[in-house]
Scaffold this motif. Structure first.
Motif: not given
Ligand code: B16
Ligand code: MG
Length: 217
Positions: A10, A46-47, A114-115, A117-118
């Motif tokens: 993202d 990022g979180v 990537s953080a 879950k999508n």
């Protein structure tokens, strides 16, 4: 020597950072929080989803139970996923295709770190899934950035030592994660002024391989 590049998703590869912002803004308005801004959203980059929710809730004065927080995070995710309905290869950020082609030509491996879950859904909709040698995302991790776990898993899936990996990130949490994982950090966009980064560019579109010769020594 650079043997692999691990990309955040993202805001680095795809414009989904804007969709995250709009979904959180939507939720904030529903909760009566009318002063949630793009500046607040920078801290959500990022979180994890739950850490991002806290950034919204701290703008209001209501206290929520853990169960209510999980429901709110789910609600935001439903709004976010609905907004990805028309996501397509056109939403890949400028310079990404050129960057990936360069790495392929040099024989440098690539991964996603990537953080989100999508991640599988986004990679499928943008047609990017087959462009990477490994995927590490929020579905693989127990700790989120600034912990380096997501990048260390990516490096291990690629079979490359952390010190031979470059991480490309648009978040301060991600730059911190890359450095504590012992990797190089290339900061783009919102993270471009982060002092921990080894190099920076406004976007991948304007990144110069010539000026950053170490990339392909
Ligand atoms: P999800 P990245 C991160 O993706 C986003 O920057 C961050 O804002 C979001 O909270 C996180 O993914 C979790 O995303 O709710 O889709 O699981 O920048 O690490 O690619
Ligand atoms: Mg990001």
């Amino acid at each position: 020597m650079v043997e692999a590049v691990i990309f955040d998703l993202d805001g680095v590869l795809v414009t989904t950072d804007e969709f995250h912002y709009l979904a959180w803004k939507h939720l904030a308005e529903e909760l009566g929080i009318h002063n949630f801004t793009k500046e607040d959203n920078v801290r959500q980059r990022g979180v994890s989803r739950m850490a991002s929710l806290e950034v919204v809730l701290e703008k209001g004065d209501k206290i929520y139970t853990e169960e209510e927080k999980l429901e709110l995070a789910d609600k935001k995710n439903n709004i976010y996923v609905a907004s990805l309905k028309d996501l397509s290869p056109e939403d890949i950020l400028p310079g990404v295709t050129r960057f990936l082609a360069f790495l392929k030509e040099k024989g440098i491996k690539t991964a996603i770190g990537s953080a989100s879950k999508n991640t599988p859904l986004i990679l499928e909709k943008t047609g990017l899934a087959s462009s990477f040698d490994a995927i590490s995302c929020g579905l693989d991790t127990t700790k989120s950035k600034p912990d380096p776990e997501v990048f260390l898993i990516a490096a291990s899936k690629l079979g490359v030592a952390p010190e031979n990996c470059v991480v490309v990130e648009d978040s301060d949490a991600g730059i911190q994660a890359a450095k504590s994982g012992g990797m190089y950090a290339l900061a783009v966009g919102a993270a471009k002024e982060n002092p921990l980064a080894d190099c920076a560019a406004e976007s991948l579109d304007v990144f110069s391989f010539e000026k950053n010769g170490w990339f392909c020594e």
